[in-house]
Design a protein around this motif. Sequence first.
Motif, PDB file in Angstrom:
ATOM      1  N   ARG A  47      -4.252  -4.809   5.056  1.00 25.06           N
ATOM      2  CA  ARG A  47      -4.888  -5.554   3.756  1.00 25.06           C
ATOM      3  C   ARG A  47      -6.614  -4.490   4.151  1.00 25.06           C
ATOM      4  O   ARG A  47      -7.132  -3.731   2.818  1.00 25.06           O
TER       5      ARG A  47
ATOM      6  N   LYS B   9      -5.458  -0.609   3.603  1.00 28.38           N
ATOM      7  CA  LYS B   9      -6.248  -0.343   1.918  1.00 28.38           C
ATOM      8  C   LYS B   9      -7.216  -0.899   1.315  1.00 28.38           C
ATOM      9  O   LYS B   9      -7.613  -0.231   0.174  1.00 28.38           O
ATOM     10  N   LEU B  10      -8.210  -1.677   0.954  1.00 29.57           N
ATOM     11  CA  LEU B  10      -9.691  -1.572   0.565  1.00 29.57           C
ATOM     12  C   LEU B  10     -10.224  -0.246   1.728  1.00 29.57           C
ATOM     13  O   LEU B  10     -10.776   0.184   0.490  1.00 29.57           O
TER      14      LEU B  10
ATOM     15  N   TRP C 279       1.506   3.577  -2.308  1.00 28.67           N
ATOM     16  CA  TRP C 279       0.741   4.783  -2.751  1.00 28.67           C
ATOM     17  C   TRP C 279      -0.211   5.500  -2.029  1.00 28.67           C
ATOM     18  O   TRP C 279      -0.797   6.487  -2.436  1.00 28.67           O
ATOM     19  N   VAL C 280      -0.669   4.990  -0.709  1.00 32.56           N
ATOM     20  CA  VAL C 280      -1.735   5.812  -0.204  1.00 32.56           C
ATOM     21  C   VAL C 280      -1.049   6.620   0.788  1.00 32.56           C
ATOM     22  O   VAL C 280      -0.488   6.943   1.408  1.00 32.56           O
TER      23      VAL C 280
ATOM     24  N   GLU D 203      -9.038   2.335  -0.548  1.00 32.22           N
ATOM     25  CA  GLU D 203      -9.099   2.690  -2.485  1.00 32.22           C
ATOM     26  C   GLU D 203     -10.686   2.794  -2.394  1.00 32.22           C
ATOM     27  O   GLU D 203     -10.907   3.827  -2.716  1.00 32.22           O
ATOM     28  N   LYS D 204     -11.888   2.300  -1.733  1.00 29.26           N
ATOM     29  CA  LYS D 204     -13.048   2.200  -2.128  1.00 29.26           C
ATOM     30  C   LYS D 204     -13.527   3.887  -2.064  1.00 29.26           C
ATOM     31  O   LYS D 204     -14.134   4.101  -1.800  1.00 29.26           O
ATOM     32  N   ASN D 205     -12.643   5.023  -0.979  1.00 32.38           N
ATOM     33  CA  ASN D 205     -12.951   5.681  -0.832  1.00 32.38           C
ATOM     34  C   ASN D 205     -11.784   7.007  -1.504  1.00 32.38           C
ATOM     35  O   ASN D 205     -12.404   8.255  -1.536  1.00 32.38           O
ATOM     36  N   GLU D 206     -11.496   6.542  -2.591  1.00 32.43           N
ATOM     37  CA  GLU D 206     -10.365   7.798  -3.694  1.00 32.43           C
ATOM     38  C   GLU D 206     -12.169   8.104  -4.375  1.00 32.43           C
ATOM     39  O   GLU D 206     -12.855   7.913  -4.874  1.00 32.43           O
TER      40      GLU D 206
ATOM     41  N   ILE E 138       0.811  -1.661   0.329  1.00 31.47           N
ATOM     42  CA  ILE E 138       0.163  -0.095  -0.357  1.00 31.47           C
ATOM     43  C   ILE E 138       0.805   1.628  -0.096  1.00 31.47           C
ATOM     44  O   ILE E 138       0.863   2.207   0.604  1.00 31.47           O
TER      45      ILE E 138
END
Length: 66
Positions: free
Chosen positions: A56, A59-60, A10-11, A63-66, A8
Amino acid sequence: MLVGDSDIDWVDTNELYNPLTEQERAIVEMKQMGLSKGEISERLGISQQRVRKHLRQAKLRLEKNE
């Protein structure tokens, strides 16, 4: 600040902290400080498998909140 786990990298957690649980946030912050999964598990009294699961899940959620 970027998360220090290769899964992760990139977060940007400063922008997207809200969706994380308190436990996920604590683990992500410890990874950012350079602690290994083993060190995190020792500090929190949880298994390394649980640390990986929280990373994990973080990360999920992010990603969902991008």
